[in-house]
Design a protein around this motif. Structure first.
Motif, PDB file in Angstrom:
ATOM      1  N   SER A  29       0.853  -1.194   0.000  1.00  0.00           N
ATOM      2  CA  SER A  29       0.000   0.000   0.000  1.00  0.00           C
ATOM      3  C   SER A  29       0.884   1.238   0.000  1.00  0.00           C
ATOM      4  CB  SER A  29      -0.942   0.014   1.210  1.00  0.00           C
ATOM      5  OG  SER A  29      -0.198   0.047   2.414  1.00  0.00           O
ATOM      6  N   VAL A  30       0.389   2.290  -0.628  1.00  0.00           N
ATOM      7  CA  VAL A  30       1.083   3.585  -0.663  1.00  0.00           C
ATOM      8  C   VAL A  30       0.468   4.458   0.428  1.00  0.00           C
ATOM      9  CG1 VAL A  30       1.669   5.584  -2.064  1.00  0.00           C
ATOM     10  CG2 VAL A  30       1.501   3.314  -3.125  1.00  0.00           C
ATOM     11  N   ASP A  31       1.257   4.748   1.458  1.00  0.00           N
ATOM     12  CA  ASP A  31       0.729   5.486   2.608  1.00  0.00           C
ATOM     13  C   ASP A  31       0.690   6.982   2.355  1.00  0.00           C
ATOM     14  OD1 ASP A  31       0.464   3.057   3.867  1.00  0.00           O
ATOM     15  OD2 ASP A  31       2.422   3.198   4.859  1.00  0.00           O
TER      16      ASP A  31
ATOM     17  N   CYS B 278      -0.335   0.824  -9.240  1.00  0.00           N
ATOM     18  CA  CYS B 278      -1.196   1.585  -8.335  1.00  0.00           C
ATOM     19  C   CYS B 278      -1.619   2.888  -9.018  1.00  0.00           C
ATOM     20  CB  CYS B 278      -0.479   1.907  -7.023  1.00  0.00           C
ATOM     21  SG  CYS B 278      -0.117   0.464  -6.003  1.00  0.00           S
ATOM     22  N   LEU B 279      -2.909   3.068  -9.135  1.00  0.00           N
ATOM     23  CA  LEU B 279      -3.453   4.303  -9.699  1.00  0.00           C
ATOM     24  C   LEU B 279      -3.822   5.226  -8.541  1.00  0.00           C
ATOM     25  CD1 LEU B 279      -4.368   5.938 -12.136  1.00  0.00           C
ATOM     26  CD2 LEU B 279      -6.601   4.795 -11.977  1.00  0.00           C
TER      27      LEU B 279
ATOM     28  N   THR C  94      -5.865   2.668  -6.006  1.00  0.00           N
ATOM     29  CA  THR C  94      -6.296   1.356  -6.516  1.00  0.00           C
ATOM     30  C   THR C  94      -5.056   0.601  -6.983  1.00  0.00           C
ATOM     31  OG1 THR C  94      -8.408   2.293  -7.230  1.00  0.00           O
ATOM     32  CG2 THR C  94      -7.789   0.132  -8.100  1.00  0.00           C
ATOM     33  N   CYS C  95      -4.721  -0.495  -6.313  1.00  0.00           N
ATOM     34  CA  CYS C  95      -3.504  -1.248  -6.604  1.00  0.00           C
ATOM     35  C   CYS C  95      -3.842  -2.672  -7.043  1.00  0.00           C
ATOM     36  CB  CYS C  95      -2.566  -1.274  -5.393  1.00  0.00           C
ATOM     37  SG  CYS C  95      -1.977   0.353  -4.877  1.00  0.00           S
ATOM     38  N   LYS C  96      -3.063  -3.159  -7.980  1.00  0.00           N
ATOM     39  CA  LYS C  96      -3.164  -4.548  -8.444  1.00  0.00           C
ATOM     40  C   LYS C  96      -1.765  -5.147  -8.453  1.00  0.00           C
ATOM     41  CE  LYS C  96      -7.173  -3.737 -11.452  1.00  0.00           C
ATOM     42  NZ  LYS C  96      -7.688  -3.826 -12.847  1.00  0.00           N
ATOM     43  N   PHE C  97      -1.647  -6.368  -7.903  1.00  0.00           N
ATOM     44  CA  PHE C  97      -0.353  -7.036  -7.809  1.00  0.00           C
ATOM     45  C   PHE C  97      -0.479  -8.470  -8.328  1.00  0.00           C
ATOM     46  CE2 PHE C  97      -0.140  -3.707  -4.624  1.00  0.00           C
ATOM     47  CZ  PHE C  97       1.100  -3.150  -4.850  1.00  0.00           C
ATOM     48  N   GLY C  98       0.642  -8.949  -8.858  1.00  0.00           N
ATOM     49  CA  GLY C  98       0.696 -10.319  -9.361  1.00  0.00           C
ATOM     50  C   GLY C  98       2.123 -10.821  -9.381  1.00  0.00           C
TER      51      GLY C  98
END
Length: 258
Positions: A106-108, A232-233, A251-255
């Motif tokens: 996460s981006v704090d 992450c947008l 909004t983050c997506k990881f893979g």
């Protein structure tokens, strides 16, 4: 009295019966039959097309070389299927034992240290990003290797880039990372004008792209490297320097990439 006597032939009872001579139905030397002249039947008529007889071709029996080749292919396919079954069984056992989960990020917060135009009209940017990495696994450790890449984009233009430090993250660990990102972009005047115009609306879209090579540790076994890919947008209110930027939405997506 002698004139009235008649002479009768004597029939020999032991003699063989006389043979009857049968007359042939068709004279000798003639080939005619009830169906007509065979020489005329062999000649093709005008309405009937000529037909050629095709000789029958018989397939050759398979040779020994061909049978050996087929056996080799069958054995190879069987070994591959068996190997895939063994790999699937091992993977299933490891999954049930370790129950792996993808790390969470996460981006704090985001701080703009510097954002200015240079003399060559390029845009210089320096961002400080705080990222929280969480390892939710109970039996899996994560080695963050060298070669990571983080970058911040405004639409299709890269503003700055940086990398994560090399470290090991243990089981069910939470780590906070402060990363400095710097960079220069061409056509800075046009880019700065677009950012200032978006800042008037209070919604500036930024795209944070993450690519980190990691090694997974299962118990005492360290596996090969994989890559964690993230996107992450972020929607921020402004890009004012020397001030904490408020992140309105993230909004983050990881893979994983082998």
């Amino acid at each position: 009295m002698t004139e009235n006597q008649r002479i009768h032939p004597v029939v020999d009872m032991e003699a063989p019966p006389p043979t009857r001579t049968t007359r042939p139905l068709v004279p000798r030397g003639s080939f005619k039959s009830e169906k007509g002249d065979p020489t005329r039947l062999q000649q093709p008529t005008v309405n009937q097309p000529f037909r050629r007889t095709v000789p029958v071709m018989y397939s050759r029996p398979p040779t020994k070389k061909r049978s050996c080749f087929c056996k080799c292919i069958c054995w190879t396919i069987s070994l591959i299927i068996l190997l895939l079954i063994i790999i699937a069984a091992i993977a299933g056992i490891l999954y049930l034992v370790f129950k792996p989960k993808i790390p969470q990020y996460s981006v704090d917060n985001l701080r703009i240290s510097d954002l200015r135009l240079n003399f060559d009209m390029s845009l210089y940017a320096r961002f400080n990003v705080r990222i929280t990495a969480v390892n939710p696994n109970k039996k899996i450790g994560i080695y963050y290797e060298k070669g990571s890449h983080l970058s911040v984009w405004y639409k299709n233009t890269q503003l700055c880039k940086g990398s994560l430090p090399k470290f090991y993250q243990g089981h069910q660990n939470r780590t906070v990372l402060d990363v400095a990102l710097t960079g220069q972009s061409q056509y800075g005047n046009t880019l700065m004008s677009a950012i200032q115009e978006a800042a008037q609306t209070g919604r500036i879209p930024l795209d944070l792209k993450i690519q980190v090579p990691v090694s997974v540790k299962l118990g005492k076994l360290k596996l090969r490297k994989v890559k964690i890919l993230g996107d992450c947008l972020l929607i921020v209110d402004s890009l004012s320097t020397n001030s904490l930027v408020r992140i309105k939405s993230s909004t983050c997506k990881f893979g994983l990439k082998l």
